[in-house]
Design a protein around this motif. Structure first.
Motif, mmCIF file in Angstrom:
data_model
loop_
_atom_site.group_PDB
_atom_site.id
_atom_site.type_symbol
_atom_site.label_atom_id
_atom_site.label_comp_id
_atom_site.label_asym_id
_atom_site.label_seq_id
_atom_site.Cartn_x
_atom_site.Cartn_y
_atom_site.Cartn_z
ATOM 1 N N ALA A 163 -19.121 43.095 -2.089
ATOM 2 C CA ALA A 163 -19.932 43.969 -2.819
ATOM 3 C C ALA A 163 -21.472 43.849 -2.631
ATOM 4 N N LYS A 164 -21.763 42.559 -2.095
ATOM 5 C CA LYS A 164 -23.069 42.175 -1.699
ATOM 6 C C LYS A 164 -23.158 42.315 -0.099
ATOM 7 N N GLY A 165 -22.657 43.251 0.305
ATOM 8 C CA GLY A 165 -22.350 43.279 1.842
ATOM 9 C C GLY A 165 -23.878 43.017 2.636
ATOM 10 N N ARG A 166 -25.013 43.617 2.022
ATOM 11 C CA ARG A 166 -26.105 43.353 2.828
ATOM 12 C C ARG A 166 -26.455 41.810 2.985
ATOM 13 N N VAL A 217 -14.391 27.139 -0.944
ATOM 14 C CA VAL A 217 -15.372 27.586 -1.578
ATOM 15 C C VAL A 217 -16.659 28.024 -0.540
ATOM 16 N N MET A 218 -17.250 29.168 -0.651
ATOM 17 C CA MET A 218 -18.500 29.554 -0.088
ATOM 18 C C MET A 218 -19.521 29.779 -0.983
ATOM 19 N N LYS A 219 -20.914 29.132 -0.801
ATOM 20 C CA LYS A 219 -21.832 29.422 -1.689
ATOM 21 C C LYS A 219 -22.933 30.054 -0.989
ATOM 22 N N VAL A 220 -23.627 31.001 -1.390
ATOM 23 C CA VAL A 220 -24.485 31.606 -0.661
ATOM 24 C C VAL A 220 -25.876 31.801 -1.674
ATOM 25 N N ALA A 230 -34.622 35.693 -6.379
ATOM 26 C CA ALA A 230 -33.735 34.853 -6.000
ATOM 27 C C ALA A 230 -32.348 35.004 -6.769
ATOM 28 N N SER A 231 -31.398 34.736 -5.942
ATOM 29 C CA SER A 231 -29.827 34.980 -6.073
ATOM 30 C C SER A 231 -29.317 33.877 -5.859
ATOM 31 N N ALA A 232 -27.820 33.473 -6.318
ATOM 32 C CA ALA A 232 -26.925 32.788 -5.731
ATOM 33 C C ALA A 232 -25.454 33.282 -6.246
ATOM 34 N N PHE A 233 -24.655 32.990 -5.212
ATOM 35 C CA PHE A 233 -23.231 33.591 -5.420
ATOM 36 C C PHE A 233 -22.163 32.411 -4.910
ATOM 37 N N THR A 234 -21.120 32.311 -5.630
ATOM 38 C CA THR A 234 -20.015 31.412 -5.512
ATOM 39 C C THR A 234 -18.829 32.072 -5.081
ATOM 40 N N ILE A 235 -18.134 32.159 -3.973
ATOM 41 C CA ILE A 235 -17.147 32.788 -3.484
ATOM 42 C C ILE A 235 -15.967 31.849 -3.324
ATOM 43 N N ALA A 236 -14.656 32.144 -3.711
ATOM 44 C CA ALA A 236 -13.664 31.411 -3.597
ATOM 45 C C ALA A 236 -12.544 32.139 -2.396
ATOM 46 N N VAL A 237 -12.128 31.427 -1.597
ATOM 47 C CA VAL A 237 -11.182 32.362 -0.614
ATOM 48 C C VAL A 237 -9.835 31.340 -0.672
ATOM 49 N N ASP A 238 -8.800 32.146 -0.873
ATOM 50 C CA ASP A 238 -7.511 31.775 -0.877
ATOM 51 C C ASP A 238 -6.700 32.077 0.156
ATOM 52 N N GLN A 239 -5.920 31.291 0.885
ATOM 53 C CA GLN A 239 -5.274 31.761 2.242
ATOM 54 C C GLN A 239 -3.877 30.855 2.281
ATOM 55 N N PRO A 240 -3.088 30.882 1.152
ATOM 56 C CA PRO A 240 -1.906 29.958 1.338
ATOM 57 C C PRO A 240 -0.898 30.373 2.487
ATOM 58 N N GLY A 284 -7.008 36.192 -0.266
ATOM 59 C CA GLY A 284 -7.453 36.320 -1.432
ATOM 60 C C GLY A 284 -8.991 36.014 -1.485
ATOM 61 N N ILE A 285 -9.995 36.740 -1.797
ATOM 62 C CA ILE A 285 -11.368 36.607 -2.152
ATOM 63 C C ILE A 285 -11.599 36.866 -3.453
ATOM 64 N N LYS A 286 -12.593 35.877 -4.202
ATOM 65 C CA LYS A 286 -12.878 36.084 -5.557
ATOM 66 C C LYS A 286 -14.390 35.659 -5.646
ATOM 67 N N LEU A 287 -15.192 36.513 -6.311
ATOM 68 C CA LEU A 287 -16.390 36.018 -6.811
ATOM 69 C C LEU A 287 -16.311 35.299 -7.945
ATOM 70 N N GLU A 288 -16.695 33.967 -7.751
ATOM 71 C CA GLU A 288 -16.487 32.978 -8.886
ATOM 72 C C GLU A 288 -17.838 33.045 -9.914
ATOM 73 N N SER A 289 -19.003 33.185 -9.262
ATOM 74 C CA SER A 289 -20.283 33.408 -10.022
ATOM 75 C C SER A 289 -21.328 34.082 -9.507
ATOM 76 N N VAL A 290 -22.028 34.580 -10.353
ATOM 77 C CA VAL A 290 -23.516 35.530 -9.734
ATOM 78 C C VAL A 290 -24.492 34.897 -10.621
ATOM 79 N N GLU A 291 -25.628 34.265 -10.047
ATOM 80 C CA GLU A 291 -26.737 33.942 -10.571
ATOM 81 C C GLU A 291 -28.052 34.436 -9.990
ATOM 82 N N VAL A 292 -28.851 35.126 -10.900
ATOM 83 C CA VAL A 292 -30.080 35.801 -10.621
ATOM 84 C C VAL A 292 -31.245 34.992 -11.312
ATOM 85 N N ALA A 293 -32.216 34.616 -10.710
ATOM 86 C CA ALA A 293 -33.225 33.970 -11.019
ATOM 87 C C ALA A 293 -34.008 34.928 -12.482
#
Length: 526
Positions: A14-17, A117-120, A133-143, A166-175
């Protein structure tokens, strides 16, 4: 695997840019790391691991691991960290364990932790008021994901398969704001992919292809202040993604892209899909709104190298339905049978004539009867589907690199090149019972910018035919959309440029530039 997660996020987040920014320096880099060829014909776990680290550094990344030790036939890498820092935006991937298993036949199986986990972190964009500023935490599952490495040192193939990703957005933080109430999930089923790597260590060519039988996603978001709510669900069948990168012996870190193309850098990529179905529901103070879209197929393709850029989009069997408090009838529907758009053009300055092409094609565009009822309540006009086609090609000479920002800025209002030829292979517009068609070709004299007030002097002609124009004009008068005086003035003007055709409501016209003048049906107008 890491590259699968990065690639999927690049296309579907959803944050493709944000993720798109990492296409060359992030996504492609990680894909390269997972597809690095070894120094010897028989690939060993240690050689692959070393190439990961070397290529990571070449892409401006920092790769570290807590340990990398042999356990029998397997190299075990623990706490792998890949960090990319570009323009103060940071992507940080952490994988607990990666296993490189030597199969004893010159191939290596790569497996890793079932999830990572991927952190952006993205800084506020300078110069934009209200940017934060913003931050995202994304979890990727690939069993169950397995990568098998095979081939030769000159051409190495990586075959990837996974039952699900599977891809899941764990958290979104906006300053400066409360934590956003946002959820995003995506699932891919039956994932198959191939990475092909060729060339020496300092000049890699990477080609990636992967597909999934079904891509499903869902998004939920709620504004904590207004309580506005958004929900979206969608599925795509037979999704296939591919891209290729040839660095031309360069690192893309800090390189002017115009200069990189001159040195041999080339990229290509795109995707195709089968049937898709998306539904978006929005609830706000005005009430609920809904958008639903379906299609039978489509795709996007982009390629870019020293010869130029080629970008195309196509789709078939698309229907979009909308309802909501701002729509003055229960439901608005739009559909078309076919859409295609293409742009092909040079990017780098050259004294040679270069080809360009542009296409816009929309076939059988229809809107709901409710909208026709507002525009034409008496039913005077035919409600047949509309069609628009503009297909043209030509030749230009570029005097400035279009990707060189400084050189383009220095031009001011000047043109970056010269227009030398235009060939209109098809012009077609069909709506409300009338149809305009045409074709023609022109050349341009760039040594004469005086005759036509700064425009290079053209030579050539455009043949046009209009069928149903008079009937359409009469109906517009009957509807009150055009006055009788305006209609008569239009007919008088048309008579100056057109001749009667083979049928009662058919007009033809030839617009021609010759001898530094402009002619309509042989009559000089300028």
């Amino acid at each position: 695997m890491v590259s699968q997660g990065m690639l999927l996020l690049q296309n579907f987040s959803a944050k493709g840019r944000i993720v798109t920014k990492w296409y060359l320096s992030g996504t492609t880099a990680v894909a390269a790391l997972l597809s690095a060829s070894a120094a010897l014909a028989d690939i060993t776990p240690e050689e692959i691991w070393q190439n990961w680290q070397d290529l990571s550094a070449g892409y401006g990344q920092t790769m570290t691991a807590a340990s990398a030790e042999r356990d029998g036939d397997t190299l075990v890498v623990t706490d792998l960290s890949i960090v990319q820092d570009q323009d103060d935006a940071v992507v940080d991937i952490t994988i607990a364990e990666v296993l490189f298993a030597d199969n004893g036949d010159g191939t290596v199986n790569i497996t890793m932790s079932d999830s990572y986990v991927m952190k952006v972190e993205v800084p506020a964009t300078p110069g934009i008021e209200g940017a934060t500023a913003s931050a995202f935490t994304i979890a990727v599952d690939q069993p169950g994901m397995l990568t098998t490495v095979s081939g030769t040192t000159a051409e190495t193939t990586y075959a990837v398969e996974a039952p699900t990703v599977g891809i899941k957005l764990e958290s979104v933080e906006v300053a400066g704001l409360e934590p956003a109430d946002v959820a995003f999930e995506a699932t891919l089923s039956t994932v198959l992919g191939t990475y092909l790597v060729a060339g020496p260590a300092d000049d890699k060519r990477i080609d990636v292809d992967f597909g999934t039988e079904t891509f499903a996603m869902s998004v939920q978001a709620k504004d904590p202040e207004t309580q506005n709510d958004l929900q979206m669900i969608g599925t795509i069948a037979d999704l296939a993604v591919s891209y290729g990168v040839d660095l031309g012996g360069l690192s893309l870190v800090g390189v002017n892209f115009s200069e990189a193309l001159k040195a041999g850098t080339a990229i290509s990529g795109g995707f195709t899909h089968g049937a898709f179905d998306f539904v978006i529901d929005v609830t706000d103070v005005a009430g609920p709104s809904k958008i639903a879209a379906t299609a039978t197929g489509g795709g996007v393709n982009l390629s870019m190298d020293a010869s130029g850029v080629d970008y195309s989009v196509d789709g078939t069997g698309t229907t979009v339905t909308m309802s909501g408090p701002e729509i003055p009838f229960p439901e608005f529907k739009l559909s078309y049978q076919e859409i295609a758009m293409n742009l092909s053009m040079p990017l780098l300055a050259s004294p040679d004539l270069r080809d360009f092409a542009i296409l816009t094609r929309i076939v059988d565009l229809s809107v709901s009867d409710e909208l026709w009822g507002m525009l034409d309540p008496a039913g005077n006009l035919p409600h047949d589907p509309a069609t628009l086609v503009v297909d043209a090609k030509g030749k230009v000479v570029l005097t400035t690199d279009l990707l060189d920002e400084a050189a383009m800025a220095a031009l001011g209002e000047g043109a970056p090149g010269e227009f030398h030829a235009l060939d209109v292979t098809e012009l077609r517009a069909k709506v409300a019972g009338a149809e305009l068609t045409g074709a023609g070709a022109f050349t341009f004299d760039n040594t004469d910018l005086v005759t036509f007030d700064g425009m290079p002097t053209p030579t050539g002609k455009l043949d046009l035919k209009l069928v149903g124009g008079n009937v359409l004009l009469d109906k517009l008068v009957a509807m009150g959309l055009v006055t009788e005086d305006d209609a008569n003035g239009a007919r008088l003007m048309i008579s100056m440029f057109a001749n009667p055709g083979a049928t009662p409501d058919e007009l033809t016209s030839t617009l021609e530039f010759k001898d530094k003048g402009f002619y309509a049906n042989g009559q000089r107008l300028q």
